[in-house]
Design a protein around this motif. Structure first.
Motif, PDB file in Angstrom:
ATOM      1  N   LEU A 182       1.069  -1.445  -0.584  1.00  0.00           N
ATOM      2  CA  LEU A 182       0.065   0.425   0.121  1.00  0.00           C
ATOM      3  C   LEU A 182       0.770   1.108  -0.152  1.00  0.00           C
ATOM      4  CD1 LEU A 182      -2.762  -0.847   2.155  1.00  0.00           C
ATOM      5  CD2 LEU A 182      -3.556  -1.323  -0.106  1.00  0.00           C
ATOM      6  N   THR A 183       2.244   1.116   0.741  1.00  0.00           N
ATOM      7  CA  THR A 183       2.676   2.364   0.419  1.00  0.00           C
ATOM      8  C   THR A 183       4.257   1.769   0.774  1.00  0.00           C
ATOM      9  OG1 THR A 183       3.082   2.345   3.337  1.00  0.00           O
ATOM     10  CG2 THR A 183       0.937   3.317   3.155  1.00  0.00           C
ATOM     11  N   ALA A 184       5.575   2.220   0.214  1.00  0.00           N
ATOM     12  CA  ALA A 184       6.715   2.680   0.999  1.00  0.00           C
ATOM     13  C   ALA A 184       7.240   4.329   1.006  1.00  0.00           C
ATOM     14  CB  ALA A 184       7.267   2.492  -0.739  1.00  0.00           C
ATOM     15  N   THR A 185       8.306   4.036   2.029  1.00  0.00           N
ATOM     16  CA  THR A 185       8.433   5.471   2.778  1.00  0.00           C
ATOM     17  C   THR A 185      10.025   5.471   2.404  1.00  0.00           C
ATOM     18  OG1 THR A 185       6.442   5.473   4.914  1.00  0.00           O
ATOM     19  CG2 THR A 185       7.896   6.647   4.790  1.00  0.00           C
ATOM     20  N   VAL A 186      10.499   7.191   2.532  1.00  0.00           N
ATOM     21  CA  VAL A 186      12.286   6.660   2.426  1.00  0.00           C
ATOM     22  C   VAL A 186      11.917   8.425   3.133  1.00  0.00           C
ATOM     23  CG1 VAL A 186      13.565   7.764   0.904  1.00  0.00           C
ATOM     24  CG2 VAL A 186      12.403   6.270   0.036  1.00  0.00           C
ATOM     25  N   HIS A 187      12.834   8.170   3.816  1.00  0.00           N
ATOM     26  CA  HIS A 187      13.457   9.011   5.121  1.00  0.00           C
ATOM     27  C   HIS A 187      15.015   9.546   4.464  1.00  0.00           C
ATOM     28  CE1 HIS A 187      10.092  10.704   8.080  1.00  0.00           C
ATOM     29  NE2 HIS A 187      10.103   8.550   7.746  1.00  0.00           N
ATOM     30  N   HIS A 188      15.049  10.399   3.814  1.00  0.00           N
ATOM     31  CA  HIS A 188      16.009  10.739   3.478  1.00  0.00           C
ATOM     32  C   HIS A 188      17.115  12.266   4.431  1.00  0.00           C
ATOM     33  CE1 HIS A 188      14.000  13.820   1.097  1.00  0.00           C
ATOM     34  NE2 HIS A 188      14.692  14.328   0.539  1.00  0.00           N
ATOM     35  N   GLY A 189      18.342  13.157   4.530  1.00  0.00           N
ATOM     36  CA  GLY A 189      19.048  14.181   4.746  1.00  0.00           C
ATOM     37  C   GLY A 189      20.403  14.259   4.044  1.00  0.00           C
ATOM     38  N   PRO A 190      21.068  14.995   4.746  1.00  0.00           N
ATOM     39  CA  PRO A 190      22.017  15.711   3.899  1.00  0.00           C
ATOM     40  C   PRO A 190      22.706  14.066   3.548  1.00  0.00           C
ATOM     41  CG  PRO A 190      21.925  16.584   6.096  1.00  0.00           C
ATOM     42  CD  PRO A 190      20.984  15.570   5.701  1.00  0.00           C
ATOM     43  N   GLY A 191      23.228  14.678   1.975  1.00  0.00           N
ATOM     44  CA  GLY A 191      24.417  13.159   0.940  1.00  0.00           C
ATOM     45  C   GLY A 191      23.505  12.462   1.230  1.00  0.00           C
ATOM     46  N   ASP A 192      21.577  12.099   1.096  1.00  0.00           N
ATOM     47  CA  ASP A 192      21.211  11.530   0.423  1.00  0.00           C
ATOM     48  C   ASP A 192      20.582  11.588  -0.758  1.00  0.00           C
ATOM     49  OD1 ASP A 192      21.356   9.779   2.577  1.00  0.00           O
ATOM     50  OD2 ASP A 192      19.857  10.166   3.876  1.00  0.00           O
ATOM     51  N   ALA A 193      20.822  12.319  -0.792  1.00  0.00           N
ATOM     52  CA  ALA A 193      20.028  13.003  -2.602  1.00  0.00           C
ATOM     53  C   ALA A 193      19.783  11.994  -3.541  1.00  0.00           C
ATOM     54  CB  ALA A 193      19.984  14.037  -3.213  1.00  0.00           C
ATOM     55  N   ASP A 194      20.934  11.373  -3.705  1.00  0.00           N
ATOM     56  CA  ASP A 194      21.512  10.190  -5.307  1.00  0.00           C
ATOM     57  C   ASP A 194      20.202   8.429  -4.906  1.00  0.00           C
ATOM     58  OD1 ASP A 194      23.251  12.050  -6.540  1.00  0.00           O
ATOM     59  OD2 ASP A 194      24.348  11.669  -6.055  1.00  0.00           O
ATOM     60  N   THR A 195      20.590   8.708  -3.102  1.00  0.00           N
ATOM     61  CA  THR A 195      20.096   7.479  -3.291  1.00  0.00           C
ATOM     62  C   THR A 195      18.881   7.587  -3.288  1.00  0.00           C
ATOM     63  OG1 THR A 195      21.694   6.320  -1.526  1.00  0.00           O
ATOM     64  CG2 THR A 195      19.708   5.711  -1.547  1.00  0.00           C
ATOM     65  N   ALA A 196      18.089   8.653  -2.438  1.00  0.00           N
ATOM     66  CA  ALA A 196      17.242   8.915  -2.127  1.00  0.00           C
ATOM     67  C   ALA A 196      16.313   9.554  -3.722  1.00  0.00           C
ATOM     68  CB  ALA A 196      16.158  10.248  -1.753  1.00  0.00           C
TER      69      ALA A 196
END
Length: 529
Positions: free
Chosen positions: A424-438
């Motif tokens: 139903l859902t998938a969630t990503v929590h990202h922060g500094p340095g995570d832009a490419d992975t996100a």
């Protein structure tokens, strides 16, 4: 205002009838106390009668004007609100939930009825298209072609156990089917029979007040196996709305597929709702993530189809700190009452099976609460290699339990994402340095989930125009639809084209004068409002 005294009787159109089948009773899950009155199960004749009435009502109801149908939906909402504290008290007693939680669900229920009323008035759901005749076109003339979306006919709705108002008698499936112009036959959930009767009285009162055909709404009681199977097998039923267990979906889908004329089953079952905690997010806001995760996991004792049951993160100091803090919070969590003894027993079995998987480690168990059937929160960990090799780690555990999948590095985290089954859902929590992975995760997750969240938590399903509550199998039975939001109405409509039909025989929605003021596509172009 609908009558509010509980009788134990079903609604077969305008008739109140006590079922002659085996008696059912709801139980207060806080004390395991049997609640009165008893509700006789529907007989096969009762099921057939409800379906007959729905079929009789179908043509007249789908022909109602948008204004009349919208007003009917608003009256259902008004009558539910007229039930006031009697409804709240009964729902609390049958579900073990708090009064504030039930009040919030009542507001969601009446709010979605009014949202669908506005959608009916808007008319976009009809998707009217008119290609006017070009009789002199060469080499071939074009006939007059007019298309609209038409209600498919009677719909069977099964009340959900974990949402006694929002996904039950007048919940999302019922509201969207009625908005589409389909009569509804509801099988009330046996866990909250009194709540179902009260809400049924509100819908029935709105049918009478709106002077609609009596078969627009019926409410049956009975076992899911016998009554449910008979309802889905009845040839007059044209579609099914269901929220519940995978086993329940499988049984209903099999019955629907084995009919001489198969019908669609629009079902939501849930899943593990993966949450990817990227390294930058864990470094930047670990305490905030701990609070959000533990609150989302334990909300309603974990009895939400959108609870976060799977976390995926790179192993290391930051994750270790997150786990230590989350474990401390969950260890102090006092379990809330679950919906029933059967639900609690299933939770205990499922968590025991999860703990028994080789490579899985339980890191914390919370405290049982007072009274019967409380949920003990549990948190597990498993290496990514175990998750990738063991399908059981993707099985839903209905309750406040979650597994943290630990990855060697970001590359392995990216390997986990496409291995996740439909959700139903998938969630990503990202922060500094995570832009490419996100950024890399987004195209992977959009093939796996109906709703993708960034820096949030999946519990709390907003009822609106853009919401999708559905997803690829096994989270839902139909990848193309949603059970929440105004798009849900499309499940119960089908396109019909009218070629060279004389103007005086056309349905009103296709009349040149556009009496309902619907926005149409005329000769390929959108008409302005």
């Amino acid at each position: 205002m609908p009558p509010t005294s509980l009788t134990g009787a079903m609604f077969l159109g305008t008739e109140r009838r006590t079922g002659a089948g085996p008696a059912l009773t709801s139980v207060d899950p806080r004390t395991d106390t049997v609640l009165e009155p008893a509700y006789g199960s529907a007989t096969p004749d009762d099921v057939a009668r409800a379906c007959e009435l729905a079929e009789r009502a179908a043509v007249a109801y789908r022909a109602t004007s948008p204004e009349r149908r919208a007003t009917f939906l608003e009256r259902v909402a008004d009558h539910i609100e007229d039930l006031r504290e009697e409804l709240i008290t009964r729902a609390v007693t049958e579900s073990g939930m708090t009064a504030d939680r039930i009040r919030a669900e009542r507001e969601r229920t009446t709010g979605q009825l009014r949202l669908f009323a506005a959608e009916v008035r808007d008319g976009a759901w009809a998707e009217v298209r008119v290609d006017r005749a070009l009789r002199d076109r060469t080499p071939l003339p074009r006939p007059d072609l007019r298309q609209r979306h038409l209600a498919i006919g009677p719909v069977a709705v099964f009340g959900a156990g974990n949402l006694p108002l929002a996904f039950s008698v007048a919940g999302s499936d019922t509201a969207s089917a009625l908005a589409a112009g389909c009569p509804v036959v509801v099988k009330g959930n046996s866990a909250h029979l009194g709540t179902a009767e009260l809400v049924g009285s509100a819908v029935a009162a709105a049918v009478r007040r709106s002077e609609l055909p009596e078969g627009v709404f019926s409410l049956l009681f009975g076992s899911g196996t016998e009554t449910g199977r008979a309802l889905v097998a009845d040839p007059r039923i044209q579609a099914v709305g269901f929220t519940g267990s995978r086993a329940g979906v499988t049984a209903l889908t099999r019955t629907a597929a084995e009919r001489p004329v198969p019908i669609p089953v629009y079902a939501v079952t849930g899943g593990v709702n993966p949450v990817f905690l990227l390294p930058g997010a864990l470094r930047d806001r670990s305490a905030v993530l701990v609070r959000g995760f533990t609150e989302a996991l334990t909300r309603d004792a974990g009895q939400l189809r959108t609870r976060p049951g799977l976390l995926v993160a790179v192993d290391g100091l930051e994750l270790a700190e997150f786990l230590t803090s989350a474990a401390a919070v969950l260890a102090a969590y006092t379990g809330r009452t679950m919906l029933s003894r059967a639900v609690r027993d299933a939770y205990d079995r499922d968590t025991a099976a999860l703990a028994a998987v080789e490579g899985v480690r339980e890191i914390v168990a919370g405290r049982p609460g007072e009274g019967a059937n409380t949920c003990v929160a549990r948190l597990f960990t498993a290496p990514a290699e175990v998750f990738l090799a063991e399908p059981a780690l993707q099985d839903e555990v209905f309750g406040a339990a979650a597994t943290v999948v630990t990855c060697r590095n970001v590359d392995q985290l990216r390997e986990v994402a496409p291995a996740v089954r439909g959700q139903l859902t998938a969630t990503v929590h990202h922060g500094p340095g995570d832009a490419d992975t996100a950024r890399a995760l987004l195209p992977l997750l959009e093939t796996r989930a109906g709703r993708i969240l960034y820096d949030g938590w999946p519990t709390g399903v907003e009822v609106g125009h853009a919401m999708v509550h559905g997803g690829p199998c096994p989270a839902a039975s139909d990848i193309r639809s949603t059970a929440v939001g105004t798009l849900a109405v499309r499940r119960f409509l089908r396109p019909v084209c009218y070629q060279d039909v004389p103007a005086d025989l056309l349905p009103a929605v296709l009349d040149d004068e556009n009496p309902y003021g619907l926005r149409r596509r005329l000769d390929g172009a959108r008409e302005p409002r």
